[in-house]
Design a protein around this motif. Structure first.
Motif, short mmCIF file in Angstrom:
data_model
loop_
_atom_site.label_atom_id
_atom_site.label_comp_id
_atom_site.label_asym_id
_atom_site.label_seq_id
_atom_site.Cartn_x
_atom_site.Cartn_y
_atom_site.Cartn_z
N THR A 172 0.84 -1.21 0.00
CA THR A 172 0.00 0.00 0.00
C THR A 172 0.87 1.26 0.00
OG1 THR A 172 -0.15 -0.02 2.42
CG2 THR A 172 -1.91 -1.11 1.20
N SER A 173 2.05 1.15 0.59
CA SER A 173 2.97 2.30 0.64
C SER A 173 4.41 1.80 0.55
CB SER A 173 2.77 3.11 1.93
OG SER A 173 1.47 3.62 2.03
N PRO A 174 4.87 1.48 -0.65
CA PRO A 174 6.26 1.01 -0.80
C PRO A 174 7.24 2.04 -0.23
CG PRO A 174 5.02 0.66 -2.83
CD PRO A 174 4.16 1.50 -1.94
N GLY A 175 8.20 1.56 0.52
CA GLY A 175 9.19 2.45 1.12
C GLY A 175 8.83 2.89 2.52
N GLN A 176 7.56 2.79 2.89
CA GLN A 176 7.14 3.17 4.24
C GLN A 176 7.43 2.05 5.22
OE1 GLN A 176 3.09 4.63 4.68
NE2 GLN A 176 2.96 3.84 6.78
N VAL A 177 7.89 2.41 6.41
CA VAL A 177 8.15 1.43 7.45
C VAL A 177 6.88 1.18 8.25
CG1 VAL A 177 9.54 0.85 9.47
CG2 VAL A 177 10.54 2.21 7.60
N PHE A 178 6.50 -0.09 8.38
CA PHE A 178 5.32 -0.47 9.15
C PHE A 178 5.76 -1.23 10.41
CE2 PHE A 178 3.72 -0.26 4.80
CZ PHE A 178 2.56 0.49 4.96
N THR A 179 5.18 -0.88 11.54
CA THR A 179 5.39 -1.69 12.73
C THR A 179 4.60 -3.00 12.58
OG1 THR A 179 3.46 -0.80 13.93
CG2 THR A 179 5.55 0.40 14.14
N ARG A 180 4.90 -3.95 13.43
CA ARG A 180 4.15 -5.22 13.38
C ARG A 180 2.67 -4.97 13.61
NH1 ARG A 180 9.02 -6.30 15.77
NH2 ARG A 180 10.23 -8.04 14.90
#
Length: 234
Positions: free
Chosen positions: A171-179
């Protein structure tokens, strides 16, 4: 969801089909109907269905078997309808892959509310950039609508849950997602599993889409935070 939402309603009682179809159309859903399991599977294969309302006791192929077959290829939301009232019947329906359960006779207004709630939960903020994604000169190809993934032009086996995690990252390449963020995006806030379950899905995905899982080029770990999909040249 921004596109037209397609719902498949499966029941061998014509009156129920007509009433449910009318209510759902009034809510601006596009509705497909089937009176038996054989036709239901045919529609599922040919159309882009987003949710299924499925009666258990239908001719030709039972609702339970229809659900089992769909679950081998898709994690599409399924609401089961049944005249069975025993707790074991409900448990069986949920065990084989149903997301929700209504016992006949039921309120059509309640069904519509449950349809909307399940759609929100299943598709919450999980829309990738396009329906077909190609990365790194066709090294990795992702067919979003068909839930298919190819690595070096060869289709790989991927579970519905793994695919949901992959889509959440996309959904947002490059964005860091928490678990926690990945859990909510992939499975909804009602998901009862542990955040660390994401680690297992990530590990499985890396073994399937990376040349070297220990040195991934697509799914990167950001230590102390979570994961991100590295935006490769398309």
């Amino acid at each position: 969801m921004n596109e037209t939402v397609n719902i498949l309603v499966v029941d061998d009682e014509k009156r129920i089909l007509e009433v449910v179809e009318a209510y759902l159309k009034k809510e601006n859903f596009k509705v497909y109907t089937a009176i038996d399991g054989e036709k239901a599977l045919k529609i599922f294969k040919e159309e882009n269905v987003h949710l299924i309302v499925l009666d258990l006791m239908i001719p030709k192929i039972s609702g339970e078997e229809v659900c089992r077959r769909i679950r081998t290829v898709s994690d599409i939301p399924i609401i089961m309808l049944t005249a069975k009232t025993e707790e074991n019947d409900k448990i069986e329906g949920l065990t084989i892959g149903a997301d929700d359960y209504l016992t006949k006779p039921f309120s059509v207004r309640e069904l519509v509310v449950r349809v909307r709630a399940l759609l929100r939960r299943s598709y919450r903020n999980c829309n990738p950039l396009a329906d077909y994604l190609v990365f790194n000169e066709s090294d990795l190809e992702i067919d979003v609508k068909r839930m298919k993934v190819k690595k070096k032009a060869v289709e790989i086996e991927i579970t519905p849950y793994e695919f949901k995690v992959l889509l959440a990252l996309l959904t947002s390449p490059g964005q860091v997602f928490t678990r926690k963020q990945l859990v909510e995006k992939a499975f909804g806030i009602e998901y009862e599993g542990f955040d660390r379950t994401i680690d297992s899905y990530i590990k499985n995905l890396r073994h399937k889409i990376e040349d070297n899982p220990k040195s991934p080029q697509y799914i990167s770990t950001v230590y102390g935070i979570g994961y991100k999909f590295v935006d490769q040249k398309i």
